[in-house]
Design a protein around this motif. Structure first.
Motif, PDB file in Angstrom:
ATOM      1  N   MET A 124      26.143 -23.631  -3.603  1.00  0.00           N
ATOM      2  CA  MET A 124      25.565 -23.723  -4.946  1.00  0.00           C
ATOM      3  C   MET A 124      24.813 -25.038  -5.115  1.00  0.00           C
ATOM      4  O   MET A 124      25.335 -26.111  -4.890  1.00  0.00           O
ATOM      5  CB  MET A 124      26.687 -23.654  -6.003  1.00  0.00           C
ATOM      6  N   LYS A 125      23.578 -24.932  -5.540  1.00  0.00           N
ATOM      7  CA  LYS A 125      22.754 -26.122  -5.698  1.00  0.00           C
ATOM      8  C   LYS A 125      22.552 -26.386  -7.185  1.00  0.00           C
ATOM      9  O   LYS A 125      22.158 -25.492  -7.939  1.00  0.00           O
ATOM     10  CB  LYS A 125      21.411 -25.864  -5.030  1.00  0.00           C
ATOM     11  N   LYS A 126      22.834 -27.605  -7.563  1.00  0.00           N
ATOM     12  CA  LYS A 126      22.589 -27.954  -8.963  1.00  0.00           C
ATOM     13  C   LYS A 126      21.083 -28.083  -9.185  1.00  0.00           C
ATOM     14  O   LYS A 126      20.374 -28.527  -8.293  1.00  0.00           O
ATOM     15  CB  LYS A 126      23.271 -29.290  -9.294  1.00  0.00           C
ATOM     16  N   PRO A 127      20.610 -27.701 -10.334  1.00  0.00           N
ATOM     17  CA  PRO A 127      19.176 -27.871 -10.608  1.00  0.00           C
ATOM     18  C   PRO A 127      18.791 -29.332 -10.464  1.00  0.00           C
ATOM     19  O   PRO A 127      19.404 -30.195 -11.077  1.00  0.00           O
ATOM     20  CB  PRO A 127      19.016 -27.414 -12.059  1.00  0.00           C
ATOM     21  N   ASN A 128      17.847 -29.589  -9.651  1.00  0.00           N
ATOM     22  CA  ASN A 128      17.439 -30.948  -9.351  1.00  0.00           C
ATOM     23  C   ASN A 128      16.315 -31.381 -10.294  1.00  0.00           C
ATOM     24  O   ASN A 128      15.336 -30.677 -10.465  1.00  0.00           O
ATOM     25  CB  ASN A 128      16.975 -30.972  -7.891  1.00  0.00           C
ATOM     26  N   LYS A 129      16.482 -32.523 -10.867  1.00  0.00           N
ATOM     27  CA  LYS A 129      15.502 -32.981 -11.853  1.00  0.00           C
ATOM     28  C   LYS A 129      14.129 -33.177 -11.218  1.00  0.00           C
ATOM     29  O   LYS A 129      13.099 -32.826 -11.776  1.00  0.00           O
ATOM     30  CB  LYS A 129      15.972 -34.302 -12.470  1.00  0.00           C
ATOM     31  N   LEU A 130      14.132 -33.703  -9.997  1.00  0.00           N
ATOM     32  CA  LEU A 130      12.865 -33.951  -9.322  1.00  0.00           C
ATOM     33  C   LEU A 130      12.163 -32.630  -9.011  1.00  0.00           C
ATOM     34  O   LEU A 130      10.957 -32.487  -9.217  1.00  0.00           O
ATOM     35  CB  LEU A 130      13.125 -34.731  -8.038  1.00  0.00           C
ATOM     36  N   ASP A 131      12.942 -31.640  -8.514  1.00  0.00           N
ATOM     37  CA  ASP A 131      12.361 -30.323  -8.232  1.00  0.00           C
ATOM     38  C   ASP A 131      11.694 -29.765  -9.477  1.00  0.00           C
ATOM     39  O   ASP A 131      10.592 -29.224  -9.426  1.00  0.00           O
ATOM     40  CB  ASP A 131      13.445 -29.354  -7.759  1.00  0.00           C
ATOM     41  N   ALA A 132      12.407 -29.898 -10.588  1.00  0.00           N
ATOM     42  CA  ALA A 132      11.875 -29.362 -11.845  1.00  0.00           C
ATOM     43  C   ALA A 132      10.578 -30.071 -12.216  1.00  0.00           C
ATOM     44  O   ALA A 132       9.614 -29.440 -12.652  1.00  0.00           O
ATOM     45  CB  ALA A 132      12.906 -29.530 -12.952  1.00  0.00           C
ATOM     46  N   LEU A 133      10.560 -31.365 -12.006  1.00  0.00           N
ATOM     47  CA  LEU A 133       9.357 -32.134 -12.321  1.00  0.00           C
ATOM     48  C   LEU A 133       8.184 -31.698 -11.457  1.00  0.00           C
ATOM     49  O   LEU A 133       7.070 -31.519 -11.928  1.00  0.00           O
ATOM     50  CB  LEU A 133       9.622 -33.624 -12.082  1.00  0.00           C
ATOM     51  N   VAL A 134       8.462 -31.515 -10.169  1.00  0.00           N
ATOM     52  CA  VAL A 134       7.407 -31.106  -9.246  1.00  0.00           C
ATOM     53  C   VAL A 134       6.886 -29.722  -9.626  1.00  0.00           C
ATOM     54  O   VAL A 134       5.680 -29.491  -9.684  1.00  0.00           O
ATOM     55  CB  VAL A 134       7.934 -31.096  -7.797  1.00  0.00           C
ATOM     56  N   ALA A 135       7.815 -28.819  -9.919  1.00  0.00           N
ATOM     57  CA  ALA A 135       7.412 -27.467 -10.315  1.00  0.00           C
ATOM     58  C   ALA A 135       6.555 -27.523 -11.568  1.00  0.00           C
ATOM     59  O   ALA A 135       5.547 -26.834 -11.681  1.00  0.00           O
ATOM     60  CB  ALA A 135       8.636 -26.599 -10.550  1.00  0.00           C
ATOM     61  N   GLU A 136       6.972 -28.361 -12.492  1.00  0.00           N
ATOM     62  CA  GLU A 136       6.235 -28.492 -13.744  1.00  0.00           C
ATOM     63  C   GLU A 136       4.823 -29.016 -13.500  1.00  0.00           C
ATOM     64  O   GLU A 136       3.854 -28.497 -14.045  1.00  0.00           O
ATOM     65  CB  GLU A 136       7.010 -29.430 -14.687  1.00  0.00           C
ATOM     66  N   SER A 137       4.703 -30.018 -12.650  1.00  0.00           N
ATOM     67  CA  SER A 137       3.378 -30.591 -12.411  1.00  0.00           C
ATOM     68  C   SER A 137       2.507 -29.577 -11.666  1.00  0.00           C
ATOM     69  O   SER A 137       1.304 -29.520 -11.867  1.00  0.00           O
ATOM     70  CB  SER A 137       3.489 -31.904 -11.651  1.00  0.00           C
ATOM     71  N   HIS A 138       3.106 -28.761 -10.797  1.00  0.00           N
ATOM     72  CA  HIS A 138       2.334 -27.711 -10.128  1.00  0.00           C
ATOM     73  C   HIS A 138       1.833 -26.689 -11.139  1.00  0.00           C
ATOM     74  O   HIS A 138       0.701 -26.236 -11.056  1.00  0.00           O
ATOM     75  CB  HIS A 138       3.193 -27.005  -9.072  1.00  0.00           C
ATOM     76  N   ARG A 139       2.719 -26.339 -12.088  1.00  0.00           N
ATOM     77  CA  ARG A 139       2.310 -25.377 -13.112  1.00  0.00           C
ATOM     78  C   ARG A 139       1.128 -25.932 -13.900  1.00  0.00           C
ATOM     79  O   ARG A 139       0.161 -25.242 -14.154  1.00  0.00           O
ATOM     80  CB  ARG A 139       3.476 -25.083 -14.055  1.00  0.00           C
ATOM     81  N   ASN A 140       1.235 -27.202 -14.275  1.00  0.00           N
ATOM     82  CA  ASN A 140       0.142 -27.816 -15.039  1.00  0.00           C
ATOM     83  C   ASN A 140      -1.140 -27.830 -14.233  1.00  0.00           C
ATOM     84  O   ASN A 140      -2.209 -27.564 -14.749  1.00  0.00           O
ATOM     85  CB  ASN A 140       0.515 -29.249 -15.427  1.00  0.00           C
ATOM     86  N   ARG A 141      -1.033 -28.134 -12.945  1.00  0.00           N
ATOM     87  CA  ARG A 141      -2.220 -28.198 -12.116  1.00  0.00           C
ATOM     88  C   ARG A 141      -2.850 -26.811 -12.010  1.00  0.00           C
ATOM     89  O   ARG A 141      -4.057 -26.659 -12.118  1.00  0.00           O
ATOM     90  CB  ARG A 141      -1.864 -28.710 -10.721  1.00  0.00           C
ATOM     91  N   ASP A 142      -2.022 -25.782 -11.800  1.00  0.00           N
ATOM     92  CA  ASP A 142      -2.548 -24.421 -11.699  1.00  0.00           C
ATOM     93  C   ASP A 142      -3.297 -24.050 -12.965  1.00  0.00           C
ATOM     94  O   ASP A 142      -4.368 -23.475 -12.920  1.00  0.00           O
ATOM     95  CB  ASP A 142      -1.410 -23.420 -11.475  1.00  0.00           C
ATOM     96  N   LYS A 143      -2.679 -24.397 -14.094  1.00  0.00           N
ATOM     97  CA  LYS A 143      -3.297 -24.080 -15.382  1.00  0.00           C
ATOM     98  C   LYS A 143      -4.643 -24.774 -15.505  1.00  0.00           C
ATOM     99  O   LYS A 143      -5.629 -24.199 -15.907  1.00  0.00           O
ATOM    100  CB  LYS A 143      -2.365 -24.556 -16.510  1.00  0.00           C
ATOM    101  N   ARG A 144      -4.676 -26.043 -15.115  1.00  0.00           N
ATOM    102  CA  ARG A 144      -5.895 -26.827 -15.233  1.00  0.00           C
ATOM    103  C   ARG A 144      -6.983 -26.251 -14.326  1.00  0.00           C
ATOM    104  O   ARG A 144      -8.135 -26.118 -14.711  1.00  0.00           O
ATOM    105  CB  ARG A 144      -5.606 -28.276 -14.843  1.00  0.00           C
ATOM    106  N   GLU A 145      -6.607 -25.881 -13.094  1.00  0.00           N
ATOM    107  CA  GLU A 145      -7.604 -25.352 -12.171  1.00  0.00           C
ATOM    108  C   GLU A 145      -8.166 -24.037 -12.683  1.00  0.00           C
ATOM    109  O   GLU A 145      -9.352 -23.779 -12.596  1.00  0.00           O
ATOM    110  CB  GLU A 145      -6.976 -25.168 -10.790  1.00  0.00           C
ATOM    111  N   LEU A 146      -7.294 -23.215 -13.228  1.00  0.00           N
ATOM    112  CA  LEU A 146      -7.741 -21.951 -13.801  1.00  0.00           C
ATOM    113  C   LEU A 146      -8.726 -22.242 -14.921  1.00  0.00           C
ATOM    114  O   LEU A 146      -9.751 -21.603 -15.053  1.00  0.00           O
ATOM    115  CB  LEU A 146      -6.532 -21.198 -14.354  1.00  0.00           C
TER     116      LEU A 146
END
Ligand SMILES: [Zn+2]
Ligand SMILES: [Zn+2]
Length: 121
Positions: free
Chosen positions: A1-23
């Motif tokens: 079991m892996k605890k949700p990692n704050k850094l992972d969440a941050l990276v995922a979030e920044s990827h989402r923002n980048r995808d949105k921006r590129e679109l």
């Protein structure tokens, strides 16, 4: 079991923002400019517009002025040319349609190159 990692969440979030921006800038530039490659003058339609990519003139993807002055629409080949020395993977958007891209890979690569040379001033 892996605890949700704050850094992972941050990276995922920044990827989402980048995808949105590129679109966002892709859509805007496609509305702003005619669907023609800025190098080889190949014209695009709804069927193959996924092969038309947005190039950043100054190679800075974060520089997206609303007037579109940093954008240039280029076909995959010319965009590839443009980046061949810079190893920049910016032009991968819209490449999910593999069947169509593959069939287009044989589309007169030298024809594009010829007009590229001709257009050089
Ligand atoms: Zn082109
Ligand atoms: Zn580019």
């Amino acid at each position: 079991m892996k605890k949700p990692n704050k850094l992972d969440a941050l990276v995922a979030e920044s990827h989402r923002n980048r995808d949105k921006r590129e679109l966002g800038y892709r859509e805007k530039s496609l509305k702003m400019y005619p669907w023609v490659c800025g190098r080889c003058s190949r014209e695009f339609t709804r069927e193959n517009v996924h092969e038309l990519t947005v190039h950043h003139r100054d190679h800075n993807h974060d520089n997206n002025p609303a007037d579109g002055s940093n954008w240039e629409l280029l076909c995959l080949y010319c965009h590839d040319n443009e980046h061949s020395r810079l190893l920049d993977a910016e032009y991968t958007q819209g490449s999910s349609d593999n069947d169509k891209s593959n069939s287009q890979a044989t589309h007169k690569p030298f024809g594009a190159l010829e007009s590229l040379l001709k257009n050089k001033k």
